[in-house]
Design a protein around this motif. Structure first.
Motif, short mmCIF file in Angstrom:
data_model
loop_
_atom_site.label_atom_id
_atom_site.label_comp_id
_atom_site.label_asym_id
_atom_site.label_seq_id
_atom_site.Cartn_x
_atom_site.Cartn_y
_atom_site.Cartn_z
N THR A 187 -2.99 -41.04 17.78
CA THR A 187 -3.82 -39.68 17.83
C THR A 187 -4.34 -40.02 19.79
N ILE A 188 -4.20 -38.79 19.95
CA ILE A 188 -4.50 -39.13 21.60
C ILE A 188 -5.35 -37.67 22.07
N PRO A 189 -6.12 -37.41 22.07
CA PRO A 189 -6.91 -36.07 22.66
C PRO A 189 -6.00 -36.13 23.68
N LEU A 219 0.79 -39.64 18.14
CA LEU A 219 3.07 -39.95 17.83
C LEU A 219 3.09 -41.47 17.65
N ARG A 220 3.58 -41.89 17.56
CA ARG A 220 4.02 -43.37 17.48
C ARG A 220 4.01 -44.66 18.39
N MET A 250 -11.29 -30.76 18.24
CA MET A 250 -10.89 -31.07 19.34
C MET A 250 -9.42 -31.16 19.16
N MET A 251 -8.70 -31.15 20.12
CA MET A 251 -6.63 -31.25 19.77
C MET A 251 -6.37 -32.01 20.39
N ARG A 252 -5.65 -32.95 19.61
CA ARG A 252 -5.33 -33.66 19.44
C ARG A 252 -3.48 -33.79 19.79
N ILE A 253 -2.66 -35.05 19.76
CA ILE A 253 -1.40 -35.17 18.97
C ILE A 253 -1.21 -36.61 18.82
#
Lengths: 111, 635
Positions: A54-56, B6-7, B1-4
């Motif tokens: 998970t990347i901010p 992904l693998r 906080m916005m996060r994404i």
């Protein structure tokens, strides 16, 4: 005690429903929460490729801006691309009467 | 906080895609070689940078070597970017940045010159046409180049050229070389890029090395050839100074230019340091050679590479491929009385003081091959411009160098003299003192012959050079009998010593002994037909009223230039000339070095006796050239 005026078929479905209700109530404490999922995954040790990260988004934005900045700075321009500056070393030809030489060749032995 | 989220797999795939895109974009950048041969990629928005790089090919300064019988010259700075690279860059600019051409209209011109150098005449023509049509650059040069590329080369074979010939480099044709005609008597050379092309008749050899000239003004020219170093590597062009072609209307003259295989040197080479008692020169045999001769060269200023240099031919005709010399003898030898200036100061050349081979010096050498008739057929003095060349360069160890020698090499001549004076018993110190006092230390300094004579007379076993200096010192000090005795000794040693014969004759002229002078001048001429005694001999014969002898000397005059002027004029004066008192009086004035009186008398000849005036003016000019303006009627 089953109602005598209810058909057998219906009574059977009602009983099944009650059993499901009881089972559900009994399994409530065993539901698979997020924590449990993580715990299972941790125990399972999946391949690194399959792991999720998970990347901010702000951090990602900073990295992208940095990469573009480095690219722009390292882009070959007239200031930065020194190999294509005109060569300051000028070769001269010298006629010594004993031949035509490069000046640098004659100087090669100068003390 | 916005996060994404992904693998990792997906994340890595995205990164790889990004990197591949960057690499792909980088590969797409225009790619060129720089001056050092390394690959450089020029960004799309940098035509100016690319243009500067292309200019390192020096389209206009050309990089060619020009060789004429009387001189050689070079196109200045040698390109550090190849012609092909320069063409690539400029073609790329034209293709990708047509708008840049309005900023740099000379790109067409530069490209035409690069294609010309490259031998791609079609492309050269194409770009010259662009320049012509747009009137962009160097109009005169472009017109001339256009004419060279079109008119001269497209003439049908049947049309008759005034001058034609072929250039060969060994067995190969010398293709795409420039041939330049320089009028006889022209002492200057048009430097500065292609400016020569509008000044002289020029053409280019074709694929077979053939060239042709049309529409050249009649006259005498020396034929020069211009080439790139790589075109002649390993070859040598034997040319003799004074070789001209005489072009006339409706006559074809043929003149071939043949580069022969260059002699190969084996030892000493590549800055080898020489010590010991002897120096050995070795070379490869040359086919057809009867004998070989070796020469040494050193710079006038040992600290300045590229200045003037002196060639000292060494004694000996060697039939083998090795020559050995005693280093002591060479150090005592004679490198000629040379002086040179650097614009502000002038100096006696160190080699004149120290000898042709001195300790702690740098030298070059050459070997020449001669056939059995004495014609030079090849030499090692060719081109050493490729990486694998064996360079005929060597140095000498410093051992044996005197303190004074070190001062001389630093041009501290006063300190050198002081140092030499302190050890004047040392023969090398004495030799240096003699030469410095005898010749003077600069252009203005005529030396101190009294001092040079003082040291010369201390030499127990004087060489011929020493004896000649003794005689010269006596002459300068007006001790004429001593001078004559010394010249006589020299002639006794070597009856063919034309210099001493000539000096003796001049001394006799000075003393008024015409018959004696005639005898020695005749002997000097017999010993060396190319010496310059003829003017004086003609004057003496005329004063002695021996017209036929005077005419005979004029006819045999060693220099064509003089033969063509003096002989016809003298032939036009019959023997009655001697009845003309003004003619004889003028001859006497010339004999007595009364230049102004002679000029006044010449001015008194009436127009009907113009031939007398012309002859006397010519003779006066030949005898005392510095006191005369160049007679305009001379050929």
């Amino acid at each position: 005690m089953p109602h005598s005026n209810i058909p057998k078929q219906v009574q059977s479905e009602i009983d099944e429903y009650h059993i499901k209700q009881k089972l559900h109530a009994a399994a409530t404490s065993l539901q698979f929460s997020e924590e449990m999922k993580q715990a299972v995954l941790q125990r399972a040790k999946p391949s690194i490729w399959e792991r999720e990260i998970t990347i901010p988004i702000p951090a990602l934005a900073i990295v992208i801006v940095l990469m573009i900045g480095i690219g722009v700075i390292s882009y070959p321009t007239s200031e930065s691309n020194t190999p294509i500056q005109p060569s300051p070393q000028k070769h001269r030809i010298i006629d010594m009467g004993t031949g035509i030489f490069w000046e640098s060749d004659i100087k090669g032995g100068q003390k | 906080m916005m996060r994404i989220t992904l693998r990792v797999k997906t994340f890595v795939q995205i990164i790889i895609m990004l990197l591949l895109t960057v690499v792909f974009l980088y590969i797409l950048l225009p790619q060129f070689k720089n001056a050092d041969g390394a690959t450089v990629r020029i960004p799309w928005d940098e035509p100016e940078q690319l243009y500067l790089l292309a200019m390192e090919a020096h389209p206009e300064t050309d990089g060619r070597i020009f060789v004429f019988p009387s001189m050689s010259t070079y196109g200045g700075v040698v390109p550090t970017v190849t012609t092909e690279q320069g063409i690539d860059y400029l073609e790329y600019i034209i293709k990708k940045y047509p708008e840049y051409l309005s900023e740099r209209p000379r790109i067409y011109y530069d490209l035409a010159l690069l294609y010309l150098r490259n031998g791609n005449f079609e492309s050269a023509r194409h770009y010259l046409r662009q320049v012509k049509e747009n009137g962009l650059y160097h109009y005169e040069t472009v017109q001339k180049l256009w004419s060279i590329l079109n008119i001269n080369r497209s003439r049908e074979i049947s049309s008759t050229p005034q001058l034609s010939g072929k250039v060969s480099v060994g067995e190969q044709p010398g293709k795409h070389m420039l041939i330049v005609l320089r009028p006889k008597g022209e002492n200057s050379w048009s430097s500065g890029g292609y400016s020569f092309i509008t000044r002289y008749p020029v053409t280019i050899t074709d694929e077979n090395g053939a060239y042709r000239f049309y529409d050249v003004l009649p006259g005498d020219y020396e034929v020069g050839v211009a080439f790139l170093p790589e075109q002649v590597e390993g070859h040598y062009l034997p040319v003799e100074n004074g070789t001209y072609v005489s072009l006339k209307i409706n006559q074809t003259v043929e003149y071939n230019i043949s580069f022969v295989a260059q002699m190969k040197v084996n030892e000493p080479i590549n800055h080898q340091e020489i010590g010991g008692d002897t120096i050995r020169f070795r070379w490869d045999p040359y086919p057809g050679a009867d004998y070989y001769q070796v020469s040494l060269t050193m710079f006038s200023n040992p600290r300045e590479v590229g200045g003037s240099s002196y060639i000292v031919p060494l004694d000996g005709k060697w039939t083998g491929t090795t020559a050995e010399y005693d280093i002591v003898s060479l150090r005592k030898g004679w490198a000629g009385a040379n002086k040179f200036g650097d614009g502000e100061k002038s100096y006696l050349a160190p080699a004149t003081i120290l000898g042709p081979l001195y300790p702690g010096g740098q030298f070059s050498w050459k070997v020449e091959a001669f056939d059995h008739e004495g014609n030079r057929i090849s030499s090692s003095a060719g081109y050493y411009l490729m990486d694998n060349a064996r360079l005929p360069l060597f140095s000498t160890r410093e051992e044996g160098q005197l303190e004074g020698d070190r001062y001389v090499l630093n041009f501290e001549y006063d300190k050198a003299i002081a140092s030499y004076e302190q050890e004047s018993d040392n023969p090398y110190a004495r030799q240096a003192l003699i030469r410095m006092y005898h010749h003077g230390l600069s252009f203005e300094d005529e030396g101190d012959k009294q001092k040079s004579l003082h040291y010369l007379l201390q030499i127990s076993d004087p060489t011929e050079i020493d004896m000649r200096m003794i005689a010269e010192a006596y002459e300068a000090l007006d001790q004429l009998d001593n001078a004559k005795a010394m010249y006589a000794k020299l002639i006794e040693r070597d009856p063919e010593d034309w210099i001493s014969l000539q000096r003796l004759a001049k001394l006799m002229t000075r003393e008024g002994d015409r018959r004696g002078a005639i005898t020695y001048f005749e002997q000097a001429l017999a010993a060396n037909t190319s010496n310059d005694s003829s003017d004086e001999l003609i004057l003496l014969y005329l004063l002695e009223e021996e017209y036929d002898n005077a005419l005979h000397v004029a006819e045999k005059y060693p220099y064509k230039y003089h033969r063509e002027n003096l002989y016809p004029l003298l032939s036009a004066i019959d023997k009655k000339g001697w009845e003309n008192p003004l003619f004889k009086d003028t001859l006497l004035a010339l004999e007595n070095r009364e230049i102004e009186l002679a000029k006044q008398q010449i001015a008194q000849f009436p127009p009907s006796e113009r031939v007398y005036a012309d002859f006397l003016t010519t003779l006066g000019y030949e005898l005392y050239s510095s006191a005369y303006d160049d007679p305009s009627y001379l050929k």
